[in-house]
Design an enzyme around this catalytic site. Sequence first.
Site, PDB file in Angstrom:
ATOM      1  N   ARG A  26      19.389  54.217 -16.927  1.00  0.00           N
ATOM      2  CA  ARG A  26      19.782  52.900 -16.422  1.00  0.00           C
ATOM      3  C   ARG A  26      20.633  52.245 -17.507  1.00  0.00           C
ATOM      4  O   ARG A  26      20.148  51.901 -18.585  1.00  0.00           O
ATOM      5  CB  ARG A  26      18.535  52.071 -16.140  1.00  0.00           C
ATOM      6  CG  ARG A  26      18.851  50.688 -15.553  1.00  0.00           C
ATOM      7  CD  ARG A  26      19.281  50.807 -14.102  1.00  0.00           C
ATOM      8  NE  ARG A  26      19.229  49.528 -13.415  1.00  0.00           N
ATOM      9  CZ  ARG A  26      20.285  48.808 -13.050  1.00  0.00           C
ATOM     10  NH1 ARG A  26      21.506  49.247 -13.330  1.00  0.00           N
ATOM     11  NH2 ARG A  26      20.139  47.679 -12.401  1.00  0.00           N
ATOM     12  N   GLY A  27      21.926  52.074 -17.229  1.00  0.00           N
ATOM     13  CA  GLY A  27      22.872  51.637 -18.238  1.00  0.00           C
ATOM     14  C   GLY A  27      22.519  50.324 -18.908  1.00  0.00           C
ATOM     15  O   GLY A  27      22.559  50.206 -20.127  1.00  0.00           O
ATOM     16  N   GLU A  28      22.143  49.326 -18.111  1.00  0.00           N
ATOM     17  CA  GLU A  28      21.903  48.007 -18.697  1.00  0.00           C
ATOM     18  C   GLU A  28      20.666  47.992 -19.586  1.00  0.00           C
ATOM     19  O   GLU A  28      20.518  47.121 -20.441  1.00  0.00           O
ATOM     20  CB  GLU A  28      21.766  46.960 -17.598  1.00  0.00           C
ATOM     21  CG  GLU A  28      20.525  47.100 -16.743  1.00  0.00           C
ATOM     22  CD  GLU A  28      20.456  46.029 -15.648  1.00  0.00           C
ATOM     23  OE1 GLU A  28      21.513  45.728 -15.095  1.00  0.00           O
ATOM     24  OE2 GLU A  28      19.353  45.523 -15.385  1.00  0.00           O
ATOM     25  N   ASP A  29      19.771  48.967 -19.420  1.00  0.00           N
ATOM     26  CA  ASP A  29      18.567  49.048 -20.254  1.00  0.00           C
ATOM     27  C   ASP A  29      18.812  49.769 -21.574  1.00  0.00           C
ATOM     28  O   ASP A  29      18.382  49.308 -22.642  1.00  0.00           O
ATOM     29  CB  ASP A  29      17.452  49.791 -19.504  1.00  0.00           C
ATOM     30  CG  ASP A  29      16.796  48.929 -18.451  1.00  0.00           C
ATOM     31  OD1 ASP A  29      15.926  49.444 -17.727  1.00  0.00           O
ATOM     32  OD2 ASP A  29      17.137  47.734 -18.354  1.00  0.00           O
ATOM     33  N   THR A  30      19.476  50.917 -21.512  1.00  0.00           N
ATOM     34  CA  THR A  30      19.459  51.810 -22.686  1.00  0.00           C
ATOM     35  C   THR A  30      20.814  52.360 -23.096  1.00  0.00           C
ATOM     36  O   THR A  30      20.885  53.135 -24.052  1.00  0.00           O
ATOM     37  CB  THR A  30      18.527  53.014 -22.413  1.00  0.00           C
ATOM     38  OG1 THR A  30      19.076  53.805 -21.347  1.00  0.00           O
ATOM     39  CG2 THR A  30      17.124  52.564 -22.061  1.00  0.00           C
ATOM     40  N   GLY A  59      39.789  56.895 -12.347  1.00  0.00           N
ATOM     41  CA  GLY A  59      40.380  57.195 -11.051  1.00  0.00           C
ATOM     42  C   GLY A  59      39.603  58.219 -10.238  1.00  0.00           C
ATOM     43  O   GLY A  59      39.897  58.442  -9.070  1.00  0.00           O
ATOM     44  N   GLU A  93      20.648  60.008  -8.085  1.00  0.00           N
ATOM     45  CA  GLU A  93      20.766  61.074  -9.089  1.00  0.00           C
ATOM     46  C   GLU A  93      19.452  61.841  -9.191  1.00  0.00           C
ATOM     47  O   GLU A  93      19.437  63.075  -9.237  1.00  0.00           O
ATOM     48  CB  GLU A  93      21.082  60.477 -10.479  1.00  0.00           C
ATOM     49  CG  GLU A  93      22.533  60.131 -10.718  1.00  0.00           C
ATOM     50  CD  GLU A  93      22.751  59.556 -12.115  1.00  0.00           C
ATOM     51  OE1 GLU A  93      23.809  58.952 -12.324  1.00  0.00           O
ATOM     52  OE2 GLU A  93      21.862  59.698 -12.977  1.00  0.00           O
TER      53      GLU A  93
END
Length: 1128
Positions: A26-30, A59, A93
């Site tokens: 999760r990008g915003e977490d880690t 793209g 995913e």
Amino acid sequence: MAAGKYQESYSSRFSNCKYQVFLSFRGEDTRKNFTDHLYKALVHAGFHTFRDDDEIRRGKNIRLELQKAIKQSKIAIIVFSKNYAWSKWCLDELVKIMERKRNAECIVFPVFYHVDPSEVRNQTGSFAAAFVEHEKHYKEEMERVNGWRIALKEVANLAGMDLGDGYEAQFVQSIVENVLKNLDPKIFYVPLHFIGRDALVQDINSWLQDGSHGAAIALLYGIGGVGKTAIAKSVFNQNYYKFEGKSFLSNFRSKDIVCLQRQLLFDILNKTVEINDPDEGILKIKHALCCRRTLIVLDDVDNRDQFNKIIVMQNWLCKGSKIIVTTRNKGLFSANDIQWIRYKVELLDDEKSLELFSWNAFGQANPVDGFVEESWRIVHHCNGLPLALGVIGSSLSGKGREIWESALQQMEVILNFEVQKVLRISYDFLDGDYPKNLFLDIACFFYGMDVDDAVRILDRLDKGARFGIDNLIDRCLVEINSDQRLWMHQLVRDMGREIARQESPKCQRIWHHGDAFTVLKGTTDAEKLRGLTIDMHALMEYHYAEVVCTDSMVCRKRRRLNFFQQWLSDFFDGGKLQTGQTSLFPILSTDAFRKMPDVKFLQLNYTNFHGSFEHFPKNLIWLCWHGLSWSSIPNHVCLEKLVVLDLSRSCLVDAWKGKPFLPKLKILDLRHSHDLIRTPDFSGLPALEKLILEDCIRLVQFHESIGDLQRLLILNLRNCTSLVELPEEMSRLNSLQELVLNGCSNLNNLNMELEHHQGRKLLQSDAIVASTSFISSLPLKLFFPSRFSMRKMLRFTSFSLPRFLESLDLSGTPICFLPESIKDLGLLRALYLRNCKMLQALPELPFHLDLLDVSFCYSLQGLANPNSWTEGDCCDHLVEFQDRIKQELIQKLDSQMFRIMETVSAQIQPSRFQITFMDGIFNVFVYAFEDEMFSNLFSPNICKWLIQNEFEDNFSFKISSPPPAHRICGFNLFTGLGVTSAYRGFSNVYIEIRNNTSGQSLLCQFFVFLMRYARGVREVQSLLHTKLRGNDPTFDNGDDVSISVRPRGPAIQIRTVGVQWLHEEEGKDEVINAHNSSDDDDDAAHVAKVEIASHIVRNYYCGFHGKRRARNFTFWNFAKKGLEHVLF
């Protein structure tokens, strides 16, 4: 590389995989913390790892690319964090990953980061809240939501890794080790905290990937324990999969050559090959290497014969093959032997050393509170050696303060066994007794000594000391520092001293002051003594040292050792004591000298003896006796074999009573002997080459025999403030190369004829800065000190200069004219006239003059054609010279360069900028000083720039459509550079522009010469312009391109990179033809060029202009009129 076959099932399962590891998170977490650390650790360990922000091109369809990457990965690491379940992307995913897991197509590692596995398994806590929202938004897709729940429960039941309350660094390392166990066993483990080696690894990676047909062999050399093997493993891990064949032969020096040959063939052919002798192996290796692009690492090679048994001829290698050799012997290959490139693995700096030590000792990047001072002491002791930092740090991890204190005390006396074992390998592999004895002598006695002085001493024992020292340098045991002094790493020196201690009494070298004191008390047999060194000041300081705690600023006295208490009591009982201002020095008996008849080296600093010197050692080669208390040396002291006599800081008044006889003496050092009035009679010193009388402030008389010293090379009289004149006899010193007169403030007359002098290095007196080059300047201030009249000064114009001068420094003198005869100085290469504010004109200068500095010569009326390097800071009044310089620049400009120049000078208007041309590449550098603001060198909206701010490793993009019927003919490249405290005046930056579609790369570089100013340089902007030439790769619409910009070392940091592609109509070249094709003899063209030059840089003057023919390199440094330009 460990022998063994790949498991067949493993190979078939993952035969189509592109990535070794896929990271789901999760990008915003880690993204910017834990996952970033994990990603870098995996890459350092050699795993080709997919992370969405690194691998997906701009793209592309993100969903499809992610699904494709999952299918092409061997292992999926899923980082579960608090908000993981809020992302439908993450959950999709996960479903895809678990589908592959069920089909045995990948391995799955769940990682629980601040999340309990039960929350994932049962969808409780934050996971429950997320699913409440999902069921609201996806009422029509409940099958999809249920699939997410099933996947979460299934993955949480797998054997995963939970951070819990543990340390993140250790957690990351455990994950890497788990991955290592489950992937190709031919990947090597590299320490998680691989500190301070990124730049070197990048350099080697670039060499491996450049595809050139040049050097196929890289030599990675350095001291034992510096990290050569770890670097080689890291590079191998990151590149082995790009080659058809690969092999890593470790511990090369200690293995049988036939076994190594078999291992190499097994690694490359993936089958066992029978070999009976080395010659058979050589032929089989030749056939295996000639048809495969191969990466081979030969780790710890000691001699060339070992290498030849593996790779006899470089032309055996298939094109594109690479060999990395790690060694402690940098002389393994000669300069014209084979094509190879050399990389030195340097010691870590203090900052990186502290970080590495802290990770090993505390599991974090900095010391914990309460151990900062102790950590710094250990870091300084290890002096940048990674092996020592790691071993000592690990041994202290988790230990209490008492253990730390004990370790610190022991560390100063006993070298860590594990560290010594590695360092000693270099010593043990020295060939024969001579190099070993040479190494031990340097470690015990000559560490820090001028190398030429040490050679003079050691050559009296065995000829060829300089060759032997060079061999030790090649073996990375010894170095010669910038001051031309012998240097070795502190731990290598300690290792040598420990070896010397263990070998006693076979050949005694007494280097420890306490041991030396015991010998001089006469209680120890010293018949086999080779050398002894003692410094009573150091011994007293050691036992009475004050330790300053820098954090708390608390001073504490170190307790006196029992040894020292016993030492004092011995002398109170039966010895004598001398009372000084600060210390008590015992007076020893000369009887000790009876027991050391064959000693060669003696250092007796600040010692005092009573008794007869009749039995003083007669075979001495080196005697160093600082602080000698005698007023003169008795004639009965026999020193006939002495080569170097150092009596600095002595109490001598007359050096000898009568005429000394020292036929072998080459160096006499009496510096800082403040009571010395007269020099000795030199007629008994026929071999003297170096006489040092620096700071002999009462010296007034030279013995007339000074002229007999026909071998004298160096005479140092610095700060001999009582000297009024030099004797005429000194004119007969025909071999004199260096005369140092700085600080001789009362010297009025040389009484020396210099015109026909053969000397090549003459250093000047008061206030003239000595050149650091081999040839320095003439002491011209002696002829016109400030009290002389101007009329007397002008007499200098008829003075004849020594014909052999190579460098002449007249900076800061009140000279008005140079003699016409200066044009006849055929060897003169550098002329410094800086701050000659009364200089009015220059005569014809020597044709071969390379460097001319006329900075701040405000009265100078004209300047001839510029030399190779001409510096004229604040010389904007030289109008004709400035016009010529600017015209030369204008003639090189095409239309793009012209626009860039106009942007710089007319729009940005910096206080200083620099222009360079190198191999046809134009570059302009703009310097931003503190409190100085201006816009960038590019306009992204107008000029269609592609920009990447916060540049990291590379900048990737796809070329958009050019105008119809136009092709790409070149590019402009913008680079924003930050300057760190490590900058030392020069740095180069490497650029690779790679067409990933065609597989071709364009390589170039530029050099950064900084300017300095009171406020300091804040940043540098570079705008590089070049046209593509015939052999360069082409770039077309739709091509995938990546740009890598790498500075050499930590001095420069890349912050921003941008590119602008340049197009031209087919067959036409857009240049300022009117400017470039004109005949210089045409008056109209000449006027036009002058006007153009005046327009472009009308508010600037050129303060430094230079050319280097070897690289077709030319540069101009500009500053606003009225400002200094001043290089760094």
